[in-house]
Design an enzyme around this catalytic site. Structure first.
Site, PDB file in Angstrom:
ATOM      1  N   ALA A  66      66.785  48.211  76.836  1.00  0.00           N
ATOM      2  CA  ALA A  66      67.227  49.585  76.602  1.00  0.00           C
ATOM      3  C   ALA A  66      68.457  49.891  77.447  1.00  0.00           C
ATOM      4  O   ALA A  66      68.631  49.351  78.542  1.00  0.00           O
ATOM      5  CB  ALA A  66      66.106  50.562  76.923  1.00  0.00           C
ATOM      6  N   GLY A 111      63.334  45.104  77.156  1.00  0.00           N
ATOM      7  CA  GLY A 111      63.092  45.436  75.759  1.00  0.00           C
ATOM      8  C   GLY A 111      63.675  44.426  74.793  1.00  0.00           C
ATOM      9  O   GLY A 111      63.198  44.293  73.666  1.00  0.00           O
ATOM     10  N   GLU A 114      61.026  41.927  74.540  1.00  0.00           N
ATOM     11  CA  GLU A 114      59.923  42.503  73.773  1.00  0.00           C
ATOM     12  C   GLU A 114      60.250  42.538  72.280  1.00  0.00           C
ATOM     13  O   GLU A 114      59.366  42.350  71.440  1.00  0.00           O
ATOM     14  CB  GLU A 114      59.617  43.905  74.283  1.00  0.00           C
ATOM     15  CG  GLU A 114      59.001  43.896  75.678  1.00  0.00           C
ATOM     16  CD  GLU A 114      58.640  45.281  76.150  1.00  0.00           C
ATOM     17  OE1 GLU A 114      57.430  45.559  76.286  1.00  0.00           O
ATOM     18  OE2 GLU A 114      59.550  46.090  76.397  1.00  0.00           O
ATOM     19  N   GLU A 134      60.837  44.637  84.361  1.00  0.00           N
ATOM     20  CA  GLU A 134      60.533  46.065  84.512  1.00  0.00           C
ATOM     21  C   GLU A 134      59.927  46.416  85.867  1.00  0.00           C
ATOM     22  O   GLU A 134      60.211  47.483  86.429  1.00  0.00           O
ATOM     23  CB  GLU A 134      59.595  46.524  83.389  1.00  0.00           C
ATOM     24  CG  GLU A 134      60.278  46.743  82.049  1.00  0.00           C
ATOM     25  CD  GLU A 134      60.377  45.489  81.204  1.00  0.00           C
ATOM     26  OE1 GLU A 134      60.634  45.607  79.997  1.00  0.00           O
ATOM     27  OE2 GLU A 134      60.198  44.379  81.760  1.00  0.00           O
TER      28      GLU A 134
END
Length: 260
Positions: A66, A111, A114, A134
């Site tokens: 992100a 992300g 992911e 993270e």
């Protein structure tokens, strides 16, 4: 501005190629880019596409996660609303009926990693790097990292990767069992297309039911899994493609599957 490119490739155009294209930000996804990805996948779901390739225009970075610069100016409410958008994007990739192949070179972090984990298969270059950092930023993976990584590499390794936030080389990811193919960077697209074509040449509904079967039955008690398996099997029996597949075998020719 278009941050995502979408092409139909292959002899009959049944392979979709989605290219992340925000190189100035290492393909970090902001709200607009996430919306574009979401809309493309939603459109593919109702199309005649049989396989999807998810890749990047930047060999140095598949996706860095992100866009934290965009998030830095958000209120708590805006942050949470944006994450709902991201969750919907991840879930739409995961729930797509067609198989999705991640084609990965460069960094795939947070992300971005992911996004890959929500795909069905992974073809990676030896220069790829994976990671869920993270915890080093005071948060945890929220798009499938903790939920999906263990399916690919096992619980113990998954705990190590997410709790340390370590960067993982492509070779280590391959040894852990995460990758389908580990290849040279200059041949990654070619090998991914060959894999996609092998899938696309099969009966679409059979492939889609196989995808559902593997996903739903993973870790399920065998007694319960048998019921799902036979139900999905029977869905394939009641298709025109099943008749075509048998007839083509008898006539010693290549089947012409229609997806019906």
């Amino acid at each position: 501005m278009a941050f995502v490119e979408y092409n139909r490739i292959g002899e009959d155009g049944t392979i979709a190629e989605i290219i992340l294209n925000r190189p100035e930000s290492r393909n970090a996804f902001n709200s607009e880019m996430a919306t574009q990805i979401l809309e493309i996948f939603q459109n593919i779901a109702s199309s005649d596409v049989r396989v999807v390739l998810l890749t990047s225009s930047n060999s140095k970075s598949f996706c860095s996660g992100a866009d934290l610069k965009e998030r830095n100016n958000m209120t708590e409410t805006e942050w949470k609303e944006q994450h709902k958008l991201f969750q919907t994007m991840f879930n739409t990739i995961k729930e797509l009926k067609q198989p999705v192949i991640a084609v990965v070179d460069g960094y795939a972090l947070a992300g971005g990693f992911e996004m890959i984990l929500n795909c069905d298969m992974i073809v990676a270059a030896k220069t790829a790097t994976f990671g869920l950092p993270e915890v080093t930023r005071g948060i945890m993976p929220g798009g499938g990292g903790t939920r999906l990584l263990a399916k690919g590499i096992g619980i113990q390794k998954a705990k190590e990767w997410v709790c340390t936030g370590k960067l993982v080389t492509a070779e280590e990811a391959d040894r852990a069992g995460l990758l389908n193919y580990l290849v040279e960077s200059d041949e990654i697209r070619e090998i991914a297309i060959v894999l996609a074509e092998r899938i696309a040449n099969n009966a679409p509904l059979a492939v889609q039911n196989c995808k559902v079967a593997v996903e739903e039955m993973f870790g399920m008690p065998d007694h319960d899994a048998r019921k799902i398996e036979i139900e999905l099997y029977n869905r394939c029996i009641n298709t025109e493609d099943r008749l075509e597949g048998v007839l083509a075998f008898v006539e010693k020719r290549t089947p012409q599957f229609s997806g019906k």
